[in-house]
Design a protein around this motif. Sequence first.
Motif, PDB file in Angstrom:
ATOM      1  N   MET A 118      24.370 -34.395 -38.540  1.00 51.50           N
ATOM      2  CA  MET A 118      23.969 -35.459 -39.462  1.00 51.50           C
ATOM      3  C   MET A 118      23.992 -34.981 -40.915  1.00 51.50           C
ATOM      4  SD  MET A 118      23.630 -38.057 -37.594  1.00 51.50           S
ATOM      5  CE  MET A 118      22.925 -39.178 -38.800  1.00 51.50           C
ATOM      6  N   GLN A 119      24.470 -35.852 -41.790  1.00 50.38           N
ATOM      7  CA  GLN A 119      24.526 -35.557 -43.215  1.00 50.38           C
ATOM      8  C   GLN A 119      23.147 -35.778 -43.840  1.00 50.38           C
ATOM      9  OE1 GLN A 119      27.826 -34.420 -44.609  1.00 50.38           O
ATOM     10  NE2 GLN A 119      27.476 -34.053 -42.441  1.00 50.38           N
ATOM     11  N   PRO A 120      22.772 -34.949 -44.810  1.00 48.38           N
ATOM     12  CA  PRO A 120      21.413 -35.030 -45.367  1.00 48.38           C
ATOM     13  C   PRO A 120      21.254 -36.120 -46.429  1.00 48.38           C
ATOM     14  CG  PRO A 120      22.604 -33.249 -46.433  1.00 48.38           C
ATOM     15  CD  PRO A 120      23.529 -33.819 -45.389  1.00 48.38           C
ATOM     16  N   VAL A 121      22.147 -37.105 -46.404  1.00 49.25           N
ATOM     17  CA  VAL A 121      22.162 -38.145 -47.428  1.00 49.25           C
ATOM     18  C   VAL A 121      22.031 -39.512 -46.768  1.00 49.25           C
ATOM     19  CG1 VAL A 121      23.533 -39.230 -49.257  1.00 49.25           C
ATOM     20  CG2 VAL A 121      23.645 -36.754 -48.929  1.00 49.25           C
ATOM     21  N   GLU A 122      21.096 -40.297 -47.276  1.00 50.73           N
ATOM     22  CA  GLU A 122      20.982 -41.693 -46.867  1.00 50.73           C
ATOM     23  C   GLU A 122      21.858 -42.497 -47.808  1.00 50.73           C
ATOM     24  OE1 GLU A 122      17.115 -44.004 -47.078  1.00 50.73           O
ATOM     25  OE2 GLU A 122      17.284 -43.551 -44.931  1.00 50.73           O
ATOM     26  N   CYS A 123      22.805 -43.230 -47.250  1.00 46.10           N
ATOM     27  CA  CYS A 123      23.836 -43.891 -48.056  1.00 46.10           C
ATOM     28  C   CYS A 123      23.437 -45.340 -48.332  1.00 46.10           C
ATOM     29  CB  CYS A 123      25.174 -43.824 -47.337  1.00 46.10           C
ATOM     30  SG  CYS A 123      25.782 -42.127 -47.129  1.00 46.10           S
ATOM     31  N   ALA A 166      20.345 -41.380 -51.391  1.00 46.62           N
ATOM     32  CA  ALA A 166      19.017 -40.758 -51.387  1.00 46.62           C
ATOM     33  C   ALA A 166      19.084 -39.510 -50.522  1.00 46.62           C
ATOM     34  CB  ALA A 166      17.968 -41.726 -50.848  1.00 46.62           C
ATOM     35  N   TYR A 167      18.267 -38.531 -50.878  1.00 52.32           N
ATOM     36  CA  TYR A 167      18.167 -37.301 -50.081  1.00 52.32           C
ATOM     37  C   TYR A 167      17.182 -37.546 -48.957  1.00 52.32           C
ATOM     38  CZ  TYR A 167      16.784 -32.580 -48.712  1.00 52.32           C
ATOM     39  OH  TYR A 167      16.486 -31.454 -47.986  1.00 52.32           O
ATOM     40  N   LYS A 168      17.613 -37.276 -47.726  1.00 56.72           N
ATOM     41  CA  LYS A 168      16.740 -37.477 -46.574  1.00 56.72           C
ATOM     42  C   LYS A 168      15.721 -36.343 -46.513  1.00 56.72           C
ATOM     43  CE  LYS A 168      19.814 -38.065 -43.278  1.00 56.72           C
ATOM     44  NZ  LYS A 168      20.456 -38.454 -42.018  1.00 56.72           N
ATOM     45  N   ALA A 169      14.509 -36.662 -46.898  1.00 58.02           N
ATOM     46  CA  ALA A 169      13.453 -35.650 -46.973  1.00 58.02           C
ATOM     47  C   ALA A 169      12.993 -35.236 -45.576  1.00 58.02           C
ATOM     48  CB  ALA A 169      12.273 -36.198 -47.762  1.00 58.02           C
ATOM     49  N   ALA A 181      26.324 -36.869 -58.422  1.00 57.78           N
ATOM     50  CA  ALA A 181      26.556 -35.448 -58.682  1.00 57.78           C
ATOM     51  C   ALA A 181      25.686 -34.580 -57.772  1.00 57.78           C
ATOM     52  CB  ALA A 181      26.280 -35.135 -60.144  1.00 57.78           C
ATOM     53  N   GLN A 182      24.456 -35.011 -57.523  1.00 59.87           N
ATOM     54  CA  GLN A 182      23.584 -34.258 -56.611  1.00 59.87           C
ATOM     55  C   GLN A 182      24.076 -34.358 -55.176  1.00 59.87           C
ATOM     56  OE1 GLN A 182      20.052 -36.355 -58.245  1.00 59.87           O
ATOM     57  NE2 GLN A 182      19.056 -34.348 -58.239  1.00 59.87           N
ATOM     58  N   THR A 183      24.656 -35.506 -54.837  1.00 55.38           N
ATOM     59  CA  THR A 183      25.255 -35.655 -53.506  1.00 55.38           C
ATOM     60  C   THR A 183      26.394 -34.654 -53.321  1.00 55.38           C
ATOM     61  OG1 THR A 183      24.720 -38.015 -53.561  1.00 55.38           O
ATOM     62  CG2 THR A 183      26.301 -37.299 -51.901  1.00 55.38           C
ATOM     63  N   VAL A 184      27.207 -34.497 -54.361  1.00 60.13           N
ATOM     64  CA  VAL A 184      28.293 -33.515 -54.331  1.00 60.13           C
ATOM     65  C   VAL A 184      27.734 -32.116 -54.108  1.00 60.13           C
ATOM     66  CG1 VAL A 184      30.107 -32.411 -55.707  1.00 60.13           C
ATOM     67  CG2 VAL A 184      29.863 -34.907 -55.723  1.00 60.13           C
ATOM     68  N   GLU A 185      26.623 -31.811 -54.768  1.00 62.35           N
ATOM     69  CA  GLU A 185      26.001 -30.487 -54.598  1.00 62.35           C
ATOM     70  C   GLU A 185      25.542 -30.276 -53.164  1.00 62.35           C
ATOM     71  OE1 GLU A 185      22.856 -30.094 -57.403  1.00 62.35           O
ATOM     72  OE2 GLU A 185      24.158 -30.293 -59.168  1.00 62.35           O
ATOM     73  N   LEU A 186      25.083 -31.353 -52.524  1.00 63.82           N
ATOM     74  CA  LEU A 186      24.559 -31.244 -51.165  1.00 63.82           C
ATOM     75  C   LEU A 186      25.651 -31.114 -50.115  1.00 63.82           C
ATOM     76  CD1 LEU A 186      21.686 -33.905 -51.162  1.00 63.82           C
ATOM     77  CD2 LEU A 186      21.409 -31.461 -50.730  1.00 63.82           C
ATOM     78  N   VAL A 187      26.729 -31.904 -50.241  1.00 62.57           N
ATOM     79  CA  VAL A 187      27.709 -31.975 -49.158  1.00 62.57           C
ATOM     80  C   VAL A 187      29.130 -31.629 -49.588  1.00 62.57           C
ATOM     81  CG1 VAL A 187      26.325 -33.701 -47.940  1.00 62.57           C
ATOM     82  CG2 VAL A 187      28.145 -34.456 -49.478  1.00 62.57           C
ATOM     83  N   GLY A 188      29.352 -31.391 -50.880  1.00 57.96           N
ATOM     84  CA  GLY A 188      30.700 -31.101 -51.365  1.00 57.96           C
ATOM     85  C   GLY A 188      31.381 -32.360 -51.877  1.00 57.96           C
ATOM     86  N   ALA A 189      32.359 -32.183 -52.760  1.00 54.45           N
ATOM     87  CA  ALA A 189      32.994 -33.313 -53.439  1.00 54.45           C
ATOM     88  C   ALA A 189      33.736 -34.236 -52.477  1.00 54.45           C
ATOM     89  CB  ALA A 189      33.947 -32.797 -54.514  1.00 54.45           C
ATOM     90  N   ASP A 190      34.533 -33.664 -51.581  1.00 54.95           N
ATOM     91  CA  ASP A 190      35.331 -34.493 -50.674  1.00 54.95           C
ATOM     92  C   ASP A 190      34.444 -35.312 -49.751  1.00 54.95           C
ATOM     93  OD1 ASP A 190      37.582 -33.481 -51.836  1.00 54.95           O
ATOM     94  OD2 ASP A 190      38.085 -32.116 -50.193  1.00 54.95           O
ATOM     95  N   ARG A 191      33.422 -34.680 -49.215  1.00 56.78           N
ATOM     96  CA  ARG A 191      32.538 -35.374 -48.276  1.00 56.78           C
ATOM     97  C   ARG A 191      31.707 -36.435 -48.996  1.00 56.78           C
ATOM     98  NH1 ARG A 191      30.449 -31.198 -44.194  1.00 56.78           N
ATOM     99  NH2 ARG A 191      32.679 -31.238 -43.722  1.00 56.78           N
ATOM    100  N   ALA A 192      31.260 -36.121 -50.199  1.00 57.70           N
ATOM    101  CA  ALA A 192      30.489 -37.101 -50.980  1.00 57.70           C
ATOM    102  C   ALA A 192      31.337 -38.326 -51.270  1.00 57.70           C
ATOM    103  CB  ALA A 192      29.996 -36.465 -52.283  1.00 57.70           C
ATOM    104  N   GLU A 193      32.584 -38.109 -51.635  1.00 61.66           N
ATOM    105  CA  GLU A 193      33.480 -39.232 -51.917  1.00 61.66           C
ATOM    106  C   GLU A 193      33.745 -40.050 -50.655  1.00 61.66           C
ATOM    107  OE1 GLU A 193      35.218 -42.002 -53.676  1.00 61.66           O
ATOM    108  OE2 GLU A 193      34.530 -40.331 -54.918  1.00 61.66           O
ATOM    109  N   GLU A 194      33.867 -39.373 -49.520  1.00 63.62           N
ATOM    110  CA  GLU A 194      34.091 -40.083 -48.262  1.00 63.62           C
ATOM    111  C   GLU A 194      32.877 -40.933 -47.895  1.00 63.62           C
ATOM    112  OE1 GLU A 194      35.730 -39.227 -43.733  1.00 63.62           O
ATOM    113  OE2 GLU A 194      34.804 -37.578 -44.859  1.00 63.62           O
TER     114      GLU A 194
END
Length: 309
Positions: A118-123, A166-169, A181-194
């Motif tokens: 699971m990705q640590p980001v709530e989309c 949002a970051y899943k706490a 930009a913080q999402t990119v830091e968490l999962v990388g640029a390609d994954r954040a864009e996806e």
Amino acid sequence: MTHAQTLPGWRHVYSGKVRDLYVPADLPDGATAERMLVVASDRVSAFDHVLDPGIPGKGELLTTLSLWWFDRLDGGDGRRRIPNHLVPDRVLGDDDEAHSLIPDAVIGRAMLVRGLDMQPVECVVRGYLTGSGWAEYRETGTVCGIPLVEGLRNGDRLPEPIFTPAYKAPMGEHDENISFAQTVELVGADRAEELRRLSLEIYARAAETAEEHGLILADTKFEFGLDENGVMTLADEVLTPDSSRYWDAAAWATGTTPGERMASFDKQIVRDWLAENWTSQEGTPPQLPAEIVQRTAARYAELLQRLTS
């Protein structure tokens, strides 16, 4: 304290405010589960508290609606397939009959799903200005730091949908809105864009479907995970009234107050009652009156009927 059911063949491992998660009973400790059982309860929460009583039939309704949307997004709406976490929940037995892999006690409100990374980001995707977004816009002209045009009112449609992750706490803590930009830091640029591209695509498809049924999908949130082949996969619940804000399109167009324009098909009735009757928000919340429970159940049921009929 949440008490999950005991289910034959399954071991309870986690309970959220509404859902309970199980893994096969014979799974060794520490091993990764290839298959899991997600059970939606009738519990209802507000202001970070699980309330009593629950909403009768809510778990089955949420599951039914999630399964309906997963099917639509799996190509059922005529568009490209969005991979999801569902796996077949029936198996052919020696008697050549199909047997359910879901225990009888939770049939109708449970999904059999694959384990994902699971990705640590709530989309979160917002198509309309409301809630915390409206509060921020009034102060700064932005929503989650994204600048918007001037002159918007509470409940207005945005010029275009926006992705506000949002970051899943960790469990017990509040999710935190983050920038792209913080999402990119968490999962990388390609994954954040996806994640952004997929979220906006699913929102657009779902909003179009909602409009065909006289509804507005104001905003929603998705969760994704990677499968064993690294494919980004839609998970958790999807486009239910617990994860999304739906409004009646006619009321939104003709209403003269925010309350009339944005009467949502969810637990807003519960939140409003609790805000008026539990002002301290300390200790144990009061019991929900039967009338509030019935009105909320009817609102959930109306959404399901209108979307799927």
